[in-house]
Design a protein around this motif. Sequence first.
Motif, short mmCIF file in Angstrom:
data_model
loop_
_atom_site.label_atom_id
_atom_site.label_comp_id
_atom_site.label_asym_id
_atom_site.label_seq_id
_atom_site.Cartn_x
_atom_site.Cartn_y
_atom_site.Cartn_z
N TRP A 89 24.82 1.92 7.83
CA TRP A 89 23.54 2.47 7.37
C TRP A 89 22.99 3.43 8.41
CZ3 TRP A 89 19.68 -1.48 4.77
CH2 TRP A 89 20.19 -1.82 3.49
N ASN A 90 22.36 4.49 7.95
CA ASN A 90 21.60 5.38 8.81
C ASN A 90 20.12 5.02 8.70
OD1 ASN A 90 23.72 7.03 9.83
ND2 ASN A 90 23.83 8.05 7.84
N VAL A 91 19.46 4.98 9.85
CA VAL A 91 18.07 4.55 9.92
C VAL A 91 17.23 5.64 10.56
CG1 VAL A 91 16.50 2.75 10.75
CG2 VAL A 91 18.89 2.18 10.23
N SER A 92 16.20 6.09 9.87
CA SER A 92 15.37 7.20 10.35
C SER A 92 14.04 6.70 10.91
CB SER A 92 15.10 8.18 9.20
OG SER A 92 14.31 9.27 9.65
N VAL A 93 13.88 6.88 12.22
CA VAL A 93 12.61 6.61 12.89
C VAL A 93 12.27 7.87 13.69
CG1 VAL A 93 12.89 4.11 12.94
CG2 VAL A 93 13.82 5.45 14.80
N TRP A 94 11.30 7.82 14.60
CA TRP A 94 10.94 9.03 15.34
C TRP A 94 10.53 8.67 16.76
CZ3 TRP A 94 8.04 7.01 11.31
CH2 TRP A 94 6.77 6.52 11.63
N GLY A 95 10.28 9.71 17.55
CA GLY A 95 9.88 9.49 18.94
C GLY A 95 11.06 9.06 19.78
N GLN A 135 11.71 14.32 9.55
CA GLN A 135 10.40 14.31 10.17
C GLN A 135 9.66 13.04 9.74
OE1 GLN A 135 9.24 16.63 12.43
NE2 GLN A 135 11.37 17.32 12.28
N PRO A 136 8.74 12.52 10.57
CA PRO A 136 8.05 11.27 10.24
C PRO A 136 7.40 11.27 8.87
CG PRO A 136 7.56 11.91 12.50
CD PRO A 136 8.34 13.04 11.89
N LYS A 137 6.77 12.40 8.51
CA LYS A 137 6.05 12.46 7.24
C LYS A 137 6.97 12.62 6.04
CE LYS A 137 1.73 14.28 9.18
NZ LYS A 137 0.69 15.33 9.11
N PRO A 195 4.38 12.42 17.16
CA PRO A 195 5.02 13.28 18.16
C PRO A 195 4.27 14.58 18.46
CG PRO A 195 6.65 12.44 16.60
CD PRO A 195 5.29 12.11 16.05
N GLU A 196 3.36 14.97 17.56
CA GLU A 196 2.61 16.21 17.75
C GLU A 196 1.29 15.99 18.49
OE1 GLU A 196 3.62 18.74 13.75
OE2 GLU A 196 2.47 16.89 13.48
N ALA A 197 0.94 14.72 18.73
CA ALA A 197 -0.38 14.41 19.28
C ALA A 197 -0.59 14.95 20.69
CB ALA A 197 -0.61 12.90 19.25
N TYR A 198 0.44 14.86 21.52
CA TYR A 198 0.32 15.32 22.91
C TYR A 198 -0.01 16.81 22.95
CZ TYR A 198 1.45 16.29 27.80
OH TYR A 198 1.38 16.68 29.12
N ALA A 239 1.78 3.70 21.76
CA ALA A 239 1.90 5.11 21.39
C ALA A 239 1.24 6.02 22.43
CB ALA A 239 1.30 5.34 20.01
N HIS A 240 0.14 5.57 23.01
CA HIS A 240 -0.47 6.36 24.09
C HIS A 240 0.52 6.52 25.24
CE1 HIS A 240 -4.44 6.98 22.53
NE2 HIS A 240 -4.74 5.70 22.45
N LEU A 241 1.33 5.49 25.47
CA LEU A 241 2.36 5.58 26.51
C LEU A 241 3.52 6.44 26.05
CD1 LEU A 241 2.66 1.93 27.92
CD2 LEU A 241 2.09 3.99 29.22
N SER A 242 4.06 6.13 24.89
CA SER A 242 5.29 6.78 24.43
C SER A 242 5.12 8.27 24.19
CB SER A 242 5.79 6.11 23.15
OG SER A 242 6.12 4.77 23.39
N PHE A 243 3.97 8.66 23.68
CA PHE A 243 3.77 10.06 23.33
C PHE A 243 2.96 10.82 24.39
CE2 PHE A 243 4.57 7.94 19.26
CZ PHE A 243 5.74 8.64 18.91
N GLY A 244 2.69 10.15 25.52
CA GLY A 244 2.15 10.83 26.68
C GLY A 244 0.68 11.14 26.67
#
Length: 337
Positions: free
Chosen positions: A25-31, A66-68, A188-191, A208-213
């Motif tokens: 299986w292929n699994v789509s996540v982000w970041g 893309q996430p959306k 991913p666009e927040a930073y 998420a504050h950590l992961s996305f900087g």
Amino acid sequence: MKSMKTAVVAALTLGFAGEAIATEWNVSVWGKRRAFTEHVEKLAELVAEKTDGEFTMNISYGGLSQPKENLDGISIGAFEMAQFCAGYHRDKNRAITVLELPFIGVNTLEEEVAVSHALYEHPAVKEEMAQWNARILMTSPMPQYNLVGVGEPRDTLDSMNGMRVRATGGLGEAFKAVGGVPTSVSAPEAYQAMESGVVDTVAFAQHAHLSFGTINQATWWTANLNPGTVNCPIVVNTDAYEMLSDDEREALDSSIDESIQHYLDNYAELLARWDDVLEEKGVEKVMISDEELAKFREVAAGPIRDQWIADMSAQGLPAQELYDLVIATLEETRASN
């Protein structure tokens, strides 16, 4: 000669058949891999172990979609499993947006798991997901969101008036109710949005504050605003799920609880060191007064909830029933503890 050819064909056929047995299986996540995806990683690990490597998952961090667009990808079978957040496309998953209402009262990750999984079993949720050829497997429980920002702390409702904030779903509606200007850029666009000044503040859970900087740009963080959170299920393509063998399906389904527990344990470690993270990065911990929190709830909680119930009911969803299920499950969970 003929018998030899027959034997060769038979051997090749058996070889191809043997290869065909394996499921991938292929699994789509982000970041990137982080607390938010640990249950997916654990699920893949457990399923591979239980099937002796005959059922494997390739987890892609942004390489498939893309996430959306993850729910769309699931609907057309572009991949077999994905993570998405309800606030990214509220019109496609209206029923579960009840879990994104502000100040709904969920206090712990365990409570978030309980209310999410109870809601996912409701016929209205299943029916709506079926429209996307999707089946919800499990939630991605997150703590209450809080803001990071630069400049003077936004610690009163007056100071939030005009505040440009990255916030999706019901959280965005909550900030709008106090004069904020929400934008729903993906995580991913927040930073970049914060760095370029498109937003003044970003509402995220700690990981998420950590992961996305965003924590790296912040000068302050609200420790107790806690307006709500977002709901981000893990879904599978229904056709792919039904094509699994009985053993594969059992391996998948029986691994969900352990994967969630792994997620909870891992997130607890992150929360335990959060104050150290703030100190290391020189970020001020801001406490909102009880008076301001009460004003925020008065403006945002009841009116937004009532409007959601009215809007969703008008669209044919059993909105009051969905909301009542969440509250009843929350009460039952606390009583059992």
